[in-house]
Write an enzyme that holds these catalytic residues in place. Structure first.
Site, PDB file in Angstrom:
ATOM      1  N   LYS A  51       0.452   1.287  14.967  1.00  0.00           N
ATOM      2  CA  LYS A  51       0.081   2.846  14.401  1.00  0.00           C
ATOM      3  C   LYS A  51       0.190   3.883  15.308  1.00  0.00           C
ATOM      4  CE  LYS A  51      -3.251   0.840  11.143  1.00  0.00           C
ATOM      5  NZ  LYS A  51      -2.519   1.187   9.699  1.00  0.00           N
ATOM      6  N   ASP A  79      10.557   3.442   6.220  1.00  0.00           N
ATOM      7  CA  ASP A  79      10.217   2.359   6.692  1.00  0.00           C
ATOM      8  C   ASP A  79      11.178   1.912   7.790  1.00  0.00           C
ATOM      9  OD1 ASP A  79       9.167  -0.465   6.961  1.00  0.00           O
ATOM     10  OD2 ASP A  79       8.235  -0.336   5.292  1.00  0.00           O
ATOM     11  N   GLU A 106      -1.709  -3.223  10.450  1.00  0.00           N
ATOM     12  CA  GLU A 106      -3.057  -3.076  10.995  1.00  0.00           C
ATOM     13  C   GLU A 106      -2.934  -3.648  12.418  1.00  0.00           C
ATOM     14  OE1 GLU A 106      -6.439  -1.835   8.989  1.00  0.00           O
ATOM     15  OE2 GLU A 106      -4.612  -0.699   9.244  1.00  0.00           O
ATOM     16  N   HIS A 155      -8.357   5.868   3.262  1.00  0.00           N
ATOM     17  CA  HIS A 155      -8.143   4.504   2.758  1.00  0.00           C
ATOM     18  C   HIS A 155      -8.071   4.568   1.374  1.00  0.00           C
ATOM     19  CE1 HIS A 155     -10.569   0.355   2.581  1.00  0.00           C
ATOM     20  NE2 HIS A 155      -9.261   0.270   2.438  1.00  0.00           N
ATOM     21  N   VAL A 189       1.067   1.270   7.737  1.00  0.00           N
ATOM     22  CA  VAL A 189       2.039   0.338   8.427  1.00  0.00           C
ATOM     23  C   VAL A 189       0.821  -0.766   8.634  1.00  0.00           C
ATOM     24  CG1 VAL A 189       3.542   1.873   9.588  1.00  0.00           C
ATOM     25  CG2 VAL A 189       1.707   1.235  10.606  1.00  0.00           C
ATOM     26  N   SER A 237      -7.839   0.053   6.986  1.00  0.00           N
ATOM     27  CA  SER A 237      -9.029  -0.164   6.169  1.00  0.00           C
ATOM     28  C   SER A 237     -10.365  -0.634   7.044  1.00  0.00           C
ATOM     29  CB  SER A 237      -8.741  -1.356   5.142  1.00  0.00           C
ATOM     30  OG  SER A 237      -8.324  -2.629   6.129  1.00  0.00           O
ATOM     31  N   MET A 292       0.790  -1.265   0.159  1.00  0.00           N
ATOM     32  CA  MET A 292      -0.026   0.083  -0.160  1.00  0.00           C
ATOM     33  C   MET A 292       0.852   1.274  -0.087  1.00  0.00           C
ATOM     34  SD  MET A 292      -3.014  -1.058  -0.309  1.00  0.00           S
ATOM     35  CE  MET A 292      -3.840   0.630   0.013  1.00  0.00           C
TER      36      MET A 292
END
Length: 721
Positions: free
Chosen positions: A409, A345, A404, A452, A402, A431, A326
Site C-alpha cells: 500500500k 492494476d 492488505e 472502507h 490493493v 478493512s 473490491m
C-alpha cells in the site's frame, strides 16, 4: 389550517387540497389530523356542500406517518392506554367519521399514497388515481414494526378479500395504478389531466355515501367457515415464523386483525386494530426499526456527519488502484454515478479483467430491462483500464484497493501521489489496517482517509469512513460528498486497528468458533444465529470469507502490538482448521461445511471428531444471546474509546455492514432494548461463565447505574479529526 386548504365551488363540491406548508411531502401528523377532522366537520355540517374531493397540492398525494414524530413516542414514550387513544383519534374521529357522515368523499390520488395516506384514500367512498407508475399505493407499516392503525387492515380486507389483503399487508408492497385497479385497491385509473374532472363527475352523478359494510344485513367472511380464511390462517403463521424467526411482532398482529375482522362488526374490528397498534407502538422493535433503518439511516445518507462550513464538492474523475473484486466494484458504482474511472492494476490483463466485472453486471441489467444498451455502453466507456500511473492526472480522488499489506500500500501511495494534483484526496479501502499508519507513506497526510467499502460493492450500500490522526475536516467533507454521489450510506469513525465494523464483526465469527471448541453442536450454533436474525451462521460465514482472512488479521496485529496483543478466543480453532485439519473454507474445497457438486451444502461430518460435542448442550437462547452480547459489548467499547462518535453510526454500520439483526436496531439499540441495567447483569454472568470478553467496562456499568441510554447523551455529530 396549516396542512390543507378547503374550497367550495358553485356546484357545492368541496376541494380539500393536502398541502403541508413546511414539508416537502404531506405526512400524517397531529396537526394534519386536527385539520382534517375540522375539514370533515365543515363538509358534514354545511348543507350547501354535496360532497368532497381530497387531493394534494404536492407531487405525491400523501406518505404515511411522520416517522420522526412516531420515533419520539415509540418504544415506551406512551402508555398502552395513550397509544390506543393515539390510534383511535384518526381511526374513529377522522376516517370513520368521514366514512359515515352522510356526505360522499372521493380521493383524487395524484401521486404516491402510502401508509396513512392510503388509509385516508381507503376511508373515502371512491378512489381515482392518476395513470403514472410513480403513483404507487400500499400499506408498508409492517416494515417499521407497526400495522395500519386507522382502519387500513379492515377496509383493505373487505375491499380485496382477506387472502390478497394478507399478502399486501405482510409484504408492505407498493402497488402501481394498473395492478391496484385489478386488485380492487382503487376504482378508476385516469390520465393526469382528467383526475379532478373524473372525481368531480363521480360526485355529481349518483355517489353512494354508504360503504358496503355499513349496509344493514352485511355479512363478512364467516371466519373459519370460509375455506379461504382457513387456508390463510393455517399457512401464514408457519410462513411468518420461518421468515421472521418470531423476532418481529407486527406480522402476527396483522394476521390477528384480519382474522378477528372476519368475525366482528366493523367498529369492533377497529378497536381490535387500535389495540394491536398500541401494543406495537409501545414495543421497542418498532422504535428500533424506525430509528436505525429509516430516520438515522436517512440522516446518514444526507451526510449528517459532514462538516457544514466547507463548500460542497464533486468528483468527476476517480482513480481506483487494484482491479480485484473490491476495486472492480468501486469502479462500477463510480461509473454508474457518472464519474470517469481510471482502473489501474499491475498488468493490463488484470485491469481489463476488472472492467469485465462491470461488463457482466450491465449485461444482466440490459437483459432484465433495467438499462438500455446505449446507457450501458455509456457507463462502460467511463472505465479506463490501465497500468500507467500517469493516467491518474486530473483525478480529484483515488481509492486504493490493493492487497492488505502495509508495504504494498505504501508503494502504490507514493506512485499515485506523484501523478495527482495537489488538492486530490487519497483514500484507502483497507478493512483493518490503521489509517494513521498507512498515511505515513503519504506526502499529504491531511488528505489521506479511509473509505472502507463492503463486498460486493454494487449490493452493499455502506461505506465506513475512517479518520486518521492527520485527516482534515475538508478531506472528510469531500469524501462524504463523493459517497453521496455514489448514493451510498456513510458512517464516520476514528482510526484504530479494525476500525469499527471489522473489529466487531470478528467477535461474531470468533464466538461461533469458540462455542464449537467448547463442544456446542455446530448445527445448534448456526441455528441460534439464524434464530437471532442473522442472515447466516458464523461457521457458514467463515467458510465464505475463509479462515485465512481472520487468521491473517490476527498475525498482523500480533506483529504490530507484540505482547500487548490479546489473542481472540478462537485462536486455536483457526490454527487447527488451517494447519492440522486443513479446511480453510469453501474456496479451498470446504471448511466447516461440505459442498457437494449436485446437492446443497451441509456441515462437514468430520466436525464431530475434530470438536467432539458435549453431552449437555445449552439452550438455544443462551447460544443466541452469546452471539448478540459479545458484539454489543465490543460496540460499546468502541463508543467508549472514541472509535465511534455517535451511536447511530454503530447501529447503521452493524445492520448494513454485516447483517446484525434489524429488529434489534443495532448493537447499541439492542443494549437499550434489554435495558442497560439488565444487560450489564447478564454480561457479568456471561463473563463469569465464558470469559472476560463479556465483562462490561466500568464506563458501561456507570451508564447502567445512572440510567444513561446511548441515544439520550450522544456526543457531537461530526467526527473528530
Amino acid at each position: 389550517m396549516k396542512t390543507l386548504r378547503l374550497d367550495v365551488d358553485a356546484d357545492g363540491i368541496a376541494l380539500i387540497t393536502l398541502d403541508a406548508a413546511d414539508k416537502p411531502m404531506n405526512v400524517v401528523s397531529p396537526q394534519f389530523i386536527d385539520d382534517m377532522i375540522a375539514a370533515i366537520e365543515r363538509v358534514a355540517g354545511d348543507a350547501a356542500i354535496k360532497g368532497a374531493i381530497i387531493t394534494s397540492g404536492k407531487p405525491a398525494f400523501m406518505a404515511g406517518a411522520d416517522l420522526k414524530y412516531i420515533l419520539g413516542i415509540a418504544g415506551g414514550g406512551l402508555t398502552l392506554k395513550q397509544a390506543y387513544a393515539f390510534s383511535q383519534k384518526p381511526s374513529v374521529q377522522m376516517h370513520r367519521r368521514m366514512e359515515t357522515c352522510g356526505k360522499p368523499f372521493v380521493a383524487a390520488i395524484n401521486g404516491l399514497a402510502l401508509g396513512g395516506g392510503y388509509e385516508l384514500a381507503l376511508a373515502c367512498h371512491h378512489r381515482v388515481i392518476v395513470d403514472d407508475p410513480k403513483a404507487v399505493v400500499g400499506l408498508p407499516e409492517v416494515t417499521v414494526g407497526l400495522l395500519p392503525g386507522s382502519g387500513g387492515t379492515q377496509r383493505l380486507a373487505r375491499m380485496v378479500g382477506v387472502e390478497k389483503a394478507a399478502a399486501l399487508l405482510l409484504d408492505g408492497r407498493q402497488v402501481p395504478p394498473g395492478e391496484a385497479l385489478q386488485l380492487g385497491m382503487v376504482d378508476q385509473v385516469v390520465p393526469a389531466a382528467q383526475l379532478l374532472s373524473a372525481a368531480r363527475e363521480w360526485l355529481l352523478k349518483s355517489p353512494n355515501a354508504v360503504r358496503a359494510w355499513d349496509v344493514k344485513g352485511y355479512r363478512g367472511s364467516s371466519g373459519l367457515l370460509n375455506p379461504t380464511i382457513v387456508k390463510v390462517m393455517s399457512e401464514r403463521p408457519a410462513q411468518l415464523a420461518a421468515s421472521t424467526r418470531r423476532n418481529y411482532p407486527a406480522p402476527i398482529a396483522i394476521l390477528d386483525c384480519l382474522f378477528q375482522g372476519t368475525l366482528l362488526p366493523f367498529d369492533k374490528a377497529l378497536q381490535v386494530e387500535s389495540k394491536h397498534f398500541a401494543r406495537l407502538l409501545c414495543d421497542p422493535v418498532a422504535r428500533n426499526l424506525i430509528r436505525t433503518s429509516f430516520v438515522n439511516r436517512g440522516e446518514a445518507t444526507k451526510l449528517a456527519r459532514r462538516p457544514q462550513d466547507i463548500a460542497k464538492s464533486k468528483v468527476t474523475r476517480v482513480g481506483v488502484l487494484g482491479a480485484g473484486m473490491m476495486g472492480s466494484g468501486i469502479a462500477y458504482v463510480s461509473a454508474l454515478a457518472g464519474i470517469d474511472v481510471v482502473l489501474l492494476d499491475s498488468t493490463q490483463e488484470q485491469a481489463e479483467k476488472g472492467k469485465q466485472y462491470s461488463v457482466k453486471l450491465l449485461a444482466k441489467a440490459v437483459e432484465r430491462g433495467k438499462q438500455t444498451k446505449e446507457a450501458a455502453d455509456t457507463i462502460l466507456a467511463r472505465i479506463n483500464p490501465t497500468t500507467e500511473y500517469a493516467a491518474l492526472a486530473g483525478c480529484e480522488l483515488v481509492v486504493e484497493a490493493v492487497f492488505e499489506d502495509v508495504a504494498i500500500k505504501a508503494e502504490v501511495t507514493k506512485h499515485a501521489e506523484a501523478m495527482l494534483p495537489p488538492s486530490a484526496i487519497f483514500a484507502s479501502n483497507t478493512s483493518t489496517l490503521p489509517i494513521t499508519k498507512l498515511a505515513e507513506a503519504s506526502s499529504r497526510p491531511a488528505q489521506f482517509i479511509g473509505l472502507h467499502f463492503f463486498s460486493p460493492v454494487d449490493r452493499m450500500p455502506l461505506v465506513e469512513v475512517i479518520m486518521g490522526k492527520s485527516t482534515s475536516q475538508e478531506t472528510l467533507a469531500k469524501s462524504l460528498d463523493f459517497i453521496a454521489q455514489l448514493r451510498m450510506t456513510p458512517i464516520v469513525v476514528n482510526d484504530s486497528r479494525g476500525f469499527y465494523t471489522s473489529r466487531v464483526f470478528q467477535t461474531f465469527i470468533h464466538e461461533g468458533m469458540r462455542m464449537l471448541e467448547e463442544g456446542i453442536e455446530p448445527a445448534r450454533i448456526e441455528n441460534a444465529a439464524i434464530a437471532a436474525g442473522f442472515p447466516v451462521g458464523p461457521l457458514a460465514l467463515l467458510d465464505e470469507v475463509t479462515i485465512e482472512l481472520p487468521w491473517k488479521i490476527v498475525q498482523e496485529a500480533e506483529a504490530a502490538l507484540g505482547a500487548n496483543y490479546v489473542r481472540p478466543c478462537a485462536y486455536d480453532v483457526m490454527r487447527r482448521m488451517l494447519y492440522e485439519i486443513k479446511r480453510p473454507g469453501r474456496r479451498s474445497g470446504g471448511g466447516f461445511y461440505e459442498y457437494p457438486a449436485a446437492a446443497p451444502k451441509h456441515l462437514w461430518p468430520g466436525l464431530s471428531a475434530a470438536f467432539p460435542p458435549a453431552r449437555r448442550q445449552p439452550e438455544i437462547d443462551e447460544v443466541r444471546d452469546r452471539l448478540l452480547y459479545v458484539q454489543a459489548i465490543e460496540t460499546a467499547r468502541c463508543l467508549e474509546e472514541g472509535v465511534l462518535t455517535h451511536p447511530a453510526d454503530a447501529d447503521i454500520g452493524a445492520l448494513l455492514g454485516w447483517g446484525f439483526p434489524a429488529w434489534t436496531g443495532g448493537p447499541l439499540s439492542f443494549i437499550e432494548t434489554v435495558g442497560l441495567e439488565k444487560f450489564v447483569e447478564n454480561a457479568e454472568r456471561m463473563a463469569a461463565k465464558y470469559g472476560k470478553r463479556f465483562a462490561p467496562s466500568d464506563w458501561l456499568r456507570a451508564r447502567a447505574e445512572q440510567g444513561e441510554n446511548f441515544y439520550q447523551a450522544a456526543v457531537p455529530r461530526t467526527a473528530a479529526a
